[in-house]
Design a protein around this motif. Structure first.
Motif, PDB file in Angstrom:
ATOM      1  N   ALA A 112      53.816  -2.219 -30.942  1.00 24.70           N
ATOM      2  CA  ALA A 112      52.731  -1.551 -31.649  1.00 24.70           C
ATOM      3  C   ALA A 112      52.605  -2.104 -33.067  1.00 24.70           C
ATOM      4  CB  ALA A 112      52.981  -0.045 -31.707  1.00 24.70           C
ATOM      5  N   TYR A 125      51.089  -0.891 -36.968  1.00 29.43           N
ATOM      6  CA  TYR A 125      50.664   0.226 -37.800  1.00 29.43           C
ATOM      7  C   TYR A 125      50.193  -0.289 -39.151  1.00 29.43           C
ATOM      8  CZ  TYR A 125      53.503   2.906 -34.488  1.00 29.43           C
ATOM      9  OH  TYR A 125      54.041   3.465 -33.340  1.00 29.43           O
ATOM     10  N   GLN A 167      49.795   1.079 -43.141  1.00 26.33           N
ATOM     11  CA  GLN A 167      50.139   2.144 -44.070  1.00 26.33           C
ATOM     12  C   GLN A 167      49.549   1.847 -45.447  1.00 26.33           C
ATOM     13  OE1 GLN A 167      54.297   2.937 -45.132  1.00 26.33           O
ATOM     14  NE2 GLN A 167      53.849   5.129 -45.280  1.00 26.33           N
ATOM     15  N   PRO A 198      51.741   6.232 -41.923  1.00 22.55           N
ATOM     16  CA  PRO A 198      51.255   5.100 -41.127  1.00 22.55           C
ATOM     17  C   PRO A 198      50.169   5.549 -40.151  1.00 22.55           C
ATOM     18  CG  PRO A 198      53.651   5.131 -41.206  1.00 22.55           C
ATOM     19  CD  PRO A 198      53.183   6.437 -41.778  1.00 22.55           C
ATOM     20  N   LEU A 251      48.372   4.248 -36.446  1.00 22.06           N
ATOM     21  CA  LEU A 251      48.458   3.339 -35.298  1.00 22.06           C
ATOM     22  C   LEU A 251      47.189   2.511 -35.177  1.00 22.06           C
ATOM     23  CD1 LEU A 251      49.912   2.390 -32.700  1.00 22.06           C
ATOM     24  CD2 LEU A 251      48.809   4.313 -31.512  1.00 22.06           C
ATOM     25  N   TYR A 305      53.083  -2.850 -40.270  1.00 23.05           N
ATOM     26  CA  TYR A 305      54.377  -2.862 -39.599  1.00 23.05           C
ATOM     27  C   TYR A 305      54.199  -3.073 -38.098  1.00 23.05           C
ATOM     28  CZ  TYR A 305      56.133  -0.466 -43.810  1.00 23.05           C
ATOM     29  OH  TYR A 305      56.476  -0.127 -45.099  1.00 23.05           O
ATOM     30  N   GLN A 324      56.330  -2.536 -34.414  1.00 23.44           N
ATOM     31  CA  GLN A 324      57.392  -1.697 -33.859  1.00 23.44           C
ATOM     32  C   GLN A 324      57.545  -2.001 -32.380  1.00 23.44           C
ATOM     33  OE1 GLN A 324      56.464   2.315 -32.904  1.00 23.44           O
ATOM     34  NE2 GLN A 324      58.555   3.058 -33.027  1.00 23.44           N
ATOM     35  N   PHE A 326      61.369  -0.805 -36.222  1.00 24.35           N
ATOM     36  CA  PHE A 326      60.205  -1.335 -36.928  1.00 24.35           C
ATOM     37  C   PHE A 326      60.559  -2.668 -37.582  1.00 24.35           C
ATOM     38  CE2 PHE A 326      57.266   2.240 -36.926  1.00 24.35           C
ATOM     39  CZ  PHE A 326      58.091   3.342 -36.723  1.00 24.35           C
ATOM     40  N   PRO A 329      60.026  -5.149 -40.990  1.00 18.61           N
ATOM     41  CA  PRO A 329      60.165  -4.821 -42.416  1.00 18.61           C
ATOM     42  C   PRO A 329      58.845  -4.628 -43.145  1.00 18.61           C
ATOM     43  CG  PRO A 329      60.580  -7.137 -42.058  1.00 18.61           C
ATOM     44  CD  PRO A 329      60.444  -6.536 -40.701  1.00 18.61           C
ATOM     45  N   LEU A 380      59.782   1.418 -42.882  1.00 16.38           N
ATOM     46  CA  LEU A 380      59.931   2.533 -41.943  1.00 16.38           C
ATOM     47  C   LEU A 380      61.201   2.365 -41.116  1.00 16.38           C
ATOM     48  CD1 LEU A 380      56.245   2.522 -40.639  1.00 16.38           C
ATOM     49  CD2 LEU A 380      57.193   3.913 -42.490  1.00 16.38           C
ATOM     50  N   PHE A 399      53.667   5.703 -31.687  1.00 17.80           N
ATOM     51  CA  PHE A 399      53.368   6.968 -32.357  1.00 17.80           C
ATOM     52  C   PHE A 399      51.877   7.005 -32.690  1.00 17.80           C
ATOM     53  CE2 PHE A 399      57.511   8.552 -32.663  1.00 17.80           C
ATOM     54  CZ  PHE A 399      58.397   7.692 -33.311  1.00 17.80           C
ATOM     55  N   TRP A 407      50.624  11.279 -36.712  1.00 17.12           N
ATOM     56  CA  TRP A 407      51.674  11.383 -37.716  1.00 17.12           C
ATOM     57  C   TRP A 407      51.471  12.625 -38.576  1.00 17.12           C
ATOM     58  CZ3 TRP A 407      55.417   7.412 -39.000  1.00 17.12           C
ATOM     59  CH2 TRP A 407      55.376   6.300 -38.149  1.00 17.12           C
TER      60      TRP A 407
END
Lengths: 113, 120
Positions: free
Chosen positions: A40, A42, A44, A50, A52, A93, A95, A104, A106, B45, B107, B110
């Protein structure tokens, strides 16, 4: 644990230009029974949780603009923003959810040049 | 509307205990895994663990095993993250998040995050 790495750490792209972020897993996250990659992406933004963007490595979440796309398989993945907009400034990110702990990467910071 | 609403910011001293919460609404709480994610100041995260509220099946990250307890009370559609003895290094934002569908999944929803500050 599956270790996730991302490159670059940060990048600055002109508005309207393409941004490309790479993600690599220490072992394959391709689930053979359904031929899907458990990966996945994300986004942020500062002060926000975050969000998706992409799951199964290439499936866009509902409501995510089509300038965001994901590709790759096995251990190597890419998130592409085809035409960077000002609102895309964020940390991105990857994951893996192939095996717990669902680790995840970095993060990669994307800014406007 | 599907949402996760977390409890408010906390300021604690080292050695104190703490339990923060994450209330789910707008969906069948017992049918989706919920996880906890740590974000230390200015950092990335970190996946801490997940729980299936339907039967309280829990999977913890080895990095956090023994340091925190993940639980859920399905009668009030709330998941929890608990510490018995806080350290200054526990200072972070903690997010709860829901899996899209199954056990191995991303996810998709959130919470807003709970800031935990541990300082003497």
């Amino acid at each position: 644990d599956i270790v996730m790495t991302q490159s670059p750490d940060s990048l600055a792209v002109s508005l309207g230009e393409r941004a490309t972020i790479n993600c690599k897993s220490s072992q394959s996250v391709l689930y053979s029974s359904n031929n899907k990659n458990d990966l996945a992406w994300y986004q942020q933004k500062p002060g926000q949780p975050p969000k998706l963007l992409i799951y199964w490595a290439s499936t866009r979440e509902s409501g995510v603009p089509d300038r965001f796309s994901g590709s790759g398989s096995g251990t190597d993945f890419t998130l592409t923003i085809s035409s960077l907009q000002a609102e895309d400034v964020a940390v991105y990110y990857c994951q893996q959810y192939y095996a717990t702990p669902f680790t995840f990467g970095p993060g990669t910071k994307v800014d406007i040049k | 509307e599907v949402q996760l609403v977390q409890s408010g910011a906390e300021v604690k001293k080292p050695g104190q205990s703490l339990k923060i919460s994450c209330k789910g609404s707008g969906y069948i709480f017992t049918s989706y895994w919920i996880g906890w994610v740590r974000q230390m100041p200015g950092k990335g995260l970190e996946w801490m663990g997940i729980i299936y509220p339907g039967d309280s099946d829990t999977r913890n990250s080895p990095s956090f095993q023994g340091q925190v307890t993940i639980s859920a009370d399905k009668s009030i559609t709330t998941a929890y993250l608990q510490w018995s003895s806080l350290k200054t290094s526990d200072t972070a934002i903690y997010y709860c998040a829901r899996h899209r569908v199954g056990f191995s999944d991303a996810f998709d929803i959130w919470g807003q995050g709970t800031m935990v500050t541990v300082t003497s």
